[in-house]
Motif scaffolding. Structure first.
Motif, mmCIF file in Angstrom:
data_model
loop_
_atom_site.group_PDB
_atom_site.id
_atom_site.type_symbol
_atom_site.label_atom_id
_atom_site.label_comp_id
_atom_site.label_asym_id
_atom_site.label_seq_id
_atom_site.Cartn_x
_atom_site.Cartn_y
_atom_site.Cartn_z
ATOM 1 N N ALA A 181 0.788 -1.177 -0.119
ATOM 2 C CA ALA A 181 -0.240 0.074 0.038
ATOM 3 C C ALA A 181 0.708 1.206 0.147
ATOM 4 C CB ALA A 181 -0.801 0.051 1.245
ATOM 5 N N SER A 182 1.929 1.279 0.671
ATOM 6 C CA SER A 182 2.852 2.242 0.593
ATOM 7 C C SER A 182 3.524 2.959 -0.470
ATOM 8 C CB SER A 182 4.013 2.052 1.574
ATOM 9 O OG SER A 182 5.087 3.076 1.566
ATOM 10 N N PHE A 183 4.005 1.863 -1.333
ATOM 11 C CA PHE A 183 4.601 2.266 -2.529
ATOM 12 C C PHE A 183 3.306 2.474 -3.612
ATOM 13 C CE2 PHE A 183 5.576 -2.399 -2.990
ATOM 14 C CZ PHE A 183 4.735 -2.817 -3.941
ATOM 15 N N LEU A 184 2.213 2.068 -3.432
ATOM 16 C CA LEU A 184 1.141 2.239 -4.293
ATOM 17 C C LEU A 184 0.505 3.650 -4.022
ATOM 18 C CD1 LEU A 184 -1.128 -1.082 -4.422
ATOM 19 C CD2 LEU A 184 0.696 -0.108 -6.178
ATOM 20 N N TRP A 185 0.592 4.094 -2.622
ATOM 21 C CA TRP A 185 0.357 5.482 -2.616
ATOM 22 C C TRP A 185 1.347 6.595 -3.118
ATOM 23 C CZ3 TRP A 185 -4.402 6.972 -1.671
ATOM 24 C CH2 TRP A 185 -5.297 6.442 -1.015
ATOM 25 N N THR A 186 2.448 6.346 -3.331
ATOM 26 C CA THR A 186 3.611 7.060 -3.957
ATOM 27 C C THR A 186 2.958 7.364 -5.224
ATOM 28 O OG1 THR A 186 4.881 5.178 -4.730
ATOM 29 C CG2 THR A 186 5.233 6.602 -2.474
ATOM 30 N N THR A 187 2.403 6.093 -6.184
ATOM 31 C CA THR A 187 2.008 6.250 -7.510
ATOM 32 C C THR A 187 0.727 7.108 -7.436
ATOM 33 O OG1 THR A 187 0.629 4.287 -7.316
ATOM 34 C CG2 THR A 187 3.067 3.992 -8.023
ATOM 35 N N THR A 188 -0.195 7.245 -6.623
ATOM 36 C CA THR A 188 -1.249 8.136 -6.557
ATOM 37 C C THR A 188 -0.859 9.633 -6.514
ATOM 38 O OG1 THR A 188 -1.914 8.256 -4.456
ATOM 39 C CG2 THR A 188 -2.740 6.517 -5.645
ATOM 40 N N ILE A 189 0.186 9.861 -5.692
ATOM 41 C CA ILE A 189 0.831 11.281 -5.650
ATOM 42 C C ILE A 189 1.391 11.461 -6.895
ATOM 43 C CG2 ILE A 189 2.654 12.465 -4.429
ATOM 44 C CD1 ILE A 189 2.063 11.034 -2.011
ATOM 45 N N ALA A 190 2.189 10.663 -7.787
ATOM 46 C CA ALA A 190 2.748 10.937 -8.916
ATOM 47 C C ALA A 190 1.759 11.258 -9.899
ATOM 48 C CB ALA A 190 3.646 9.615 -9.318
ATOM 49 N N PHE A 191 0.629 10.548 -9.971
ATOM 50 C CA PHE A 191 -0.461 10.608 -10.900
ATOM 51 C C PHE A 191 -1.232 12.016 -10.644
ATOM 52 C CE2 PHE A 191 -4.928 10.548 -11.474
ATOM 53 C CZ PHE A 191 -5.087 9.962 -12.947
ATOM 54 N N GLU A 245 -11.646 14.096 -7.601
ATOM 55 C CA GLU A 245 -12.887 13.289 -7.801
ATOM 56 C C GLU A 245 -12.007 11.851 -8.194
ATOM 57 O OE1 GLU A 245 -14.388 14.516 -11.623
ATOM 58 O OE2 GLU A 245 -14.793 16.797 -10.741
ATOM 59 N N PHE A 246 -10.912 11.444 -7.992
ATOM 60 C CA PHE A 246 -10.125 10.322 -8.029
ATOM 61 C C PHE A 246 -9.950 9.566 -6.689
ATOM 62 C CE2 PHE A 246 -9.417 12.352 -12.232
ATOM 63 C CZ PHE A 246 -9.306 11.218 -12.880
ATOM 64 N N GLU A 247 -10.392 10.342 -5.494
ATOM 65 C CA GLU A 247 -9.978 9.629 -4.195
ATOM 66 C C GLU A 247 -10.590 8.423 -4.007
ATOM 67 O OE1 GLU A 247 -9.965 10.999 0.600
ATOM 68 O OE2 GLU A 247 -10.882 12.138 -0.821
ATOM 69 N N ALA A 248 -11.899 8.301 -4.228
ATOM 70 C CA ALA A 248 -12.440 7.018 -4.241
ATOM 71 C C ALA A 248 -11.745 5.721 -4.909
ATOM 72 C CB ALA A 248 -13.924 6.756 -4.675
ATOM 73 N N MET A 249 -11.315 6.264 -6.070
ATOM 74 C CA MET A 249 -10.605 5.287 -7.219
ATOM 75 C C MET A 249 -9.328 4.900 -6.492
ATOM 76 S SD MET A 249 -9.868 5.657 -11.207
ATOM 77 C CE MET A 249 -11.877 6.103 -11.421
ATOM 78 N N PHE A 250 -8.555 5.920 -5.829
ATOM 79 C CA PHE A 250 -7.340 5.848 -5.336
ATOM 80 C C PHE A 250 -7.228 4.670 -4.149
ATOM 81 C CE2 PHE A 250 -5.651 10.299 -6.512
ATOM 82 C CZ PHE A 250 -5.352 9.897 -7.990
ATOM 83 N N HIS A 251 -8.533 4.942 -3.506
ATOM 84 C CA HIS A 251 -8.636 3.991 -2.461
ATOM 85 C C HIS A 251 -8.791 2.387 -2.866
ATOM 86 C CE1 HIS A 251 -8.446 6.374 1.149
ATOM 87 N NE2 HIS A 251 -9.104 7.413 0.803
ATOM 88 N N LEU A 252 -9.690 2.297 -3.714
ATOM 89 C CA LEU A 252 -9.906 0.848 -4.562
ATOM 90 C C LEU A 252 -8.646 0.400 -5.157
ATOM 91 C CD1 LEU A 252 -12.135 -0.930 -5.052
ATOM 92 C CD2 LEU A 252 -12.664 0.084 -7.424
ATOM 93 N N TYR A 253 -7.880 1.234 -5.693
ATOM 94 C CA TYR A 253 -6.937 0.810 -6.087
ATOM 95 C C TYR A 253 -5.656 0.639 -5.330
ATOM 96 C CZ TYR A 253 -2.046 1.950 -8.179
ATOM 97 O OH TYR A 253 -0.741 1.939 -8.233
ATOM 98 N N VAL A 254 -5.660 1.209 -4.359
ATOM 99 C CA VAL A 254 -4.467 0.963 -3.316
ATOM 100 C C VAL A 254 -4.750 -0.417 -2.468
ATOM 101 C CG1 VAL A 254 -3.208 1.811 -1.428
ATOM 102 C CG2 VAL A 254 -3.482 3.255 -3.437
#
Length: 291
Positions: free
Chosen positions: A94-104, A119-128
């Protein structure tokens, strides 16, 4: 579980395993304190709760829990070993996946000029969390694949962001004729820090990757110094993330304001001059990650 694999080498002596366990506990404790500090700042200071820093909060929370499960208990005992290992694996992914949401988010804001990232917050949570759960369920083959996928994605994304900001900075300086314009300085500070973000994951996991490749070819022969670097660097990822992503001017300004408001005058004069500096400028949402 990643650190446990490096510690539990069959060919290592009990003394070497104890050293690696101590390194893991010490480095994980530093990461726990660093990421816990960022989590605490987010919970205490309402002015930090912008969307960009919320992503940093989720990153720090994942790092903090990953470090916690790396520290607690004896990973050599039956059921607890599995529970601890899977929990550590889950929050580490989850940690390194959150870095990809920051990069995105940075890429979409700077390169694509979009303002709809919230608007992508819910999608970020589902993805991570969804990906972390799936990767934990089939962790034997899937930890280093998403890890290096995240590293490549972050590197490519930050390269585009840095190139875009570098061009914008040169144009701004050329049009204004002022090489030290405020916006240009802000951009350059962002460029200096964003370039290091992909290096955090590389530095944290390069030795672990090499160690796993070595284990694949020689499963019964552990290299102590390689395992030492593997455990130490991987366990420090939370500390690296908290410094790079969390300790920005918004956090420093919030702390300075509280110090100025609540600390006695007699104690303030003993603080470092940088800490007493209260005129930290307000930055845009974009620069919350970096300044």
């Amino acid at each position: 579980m990643v650190a446990s694999a490096a510690v539990a080498g069959v060919s290592m002596t009990a003394h070497q395993r104890n050293i690696l366990a101590g390194v893991n506990a010490g480095a994980s404790s530093l990461s726990f304190v660093g990421s816990g500090f960022i989590v605490l700042c987010y919970l205490l200071f309402k002015e930090l709760r912008k969307f960009s820093f919320k992503l940093v909060f989720y990153l720090a929370l994942s790092d903090m829990l990953c470090s916690f499960f790396s520290i607690v208990g004896d990973p050599s005992k039956g059921f607890f070993c599995s529970a601890q290992g899977y929990s550590t694996h889950f929050f580490c992914v989850a940690s390194f996946l959150w870095t990809t949401t920051i990069a995105f988010t940075l890429h979409r804001t700077v390169v694509k000029h979009k303002t709809d990232v919230e608007e992508f917050e819910a999608m970020f949570h589902l993805y991570v969390w969804g990906t972390s759960l799936a990767m934990t369920a089939i962790h034997l083959l899937t930890f280093y694949m998403p890890l290096w996928g995240a590293i490549l994605y972050n590197g490519f994304t930050y390269f585009q962001v840095i190139r875009m900001l570098n061009n914008a900075t040169r144009m701004a300086v050329g049009m204004s004729g002022q090489p030290y314009a405020s916006d240009a300085r802000d951009n350059m500070r962002a460029l200096n820090r964003w370039g290091y973000y992909p290096l955090i994951l590389i530095g944290s996991w390069a030795f672990g990757t090499i160690n796993r490749i070595h284990d694949f070819f020689e499963p019964n022969h552990k290299i102590f110094w390689l395992s030492f670097l593997d455990v130490g660097m991987a366990s420090l990822m939370g500390l690296f993330n908290s410094i790079a992503y969390g300790l920005n001017s918004s956090v420093r300004r919030a702390i300075c304001e509280r110090v100025d408001k609540y600390w006695p005058e007699g104690l303030k004069r003993w603080l470092p001059i940088n800490f007493k500096y209260k005129a930290l400028t307000q930055e845009s949402e974009l620069f919350t990650f970096t300044l």
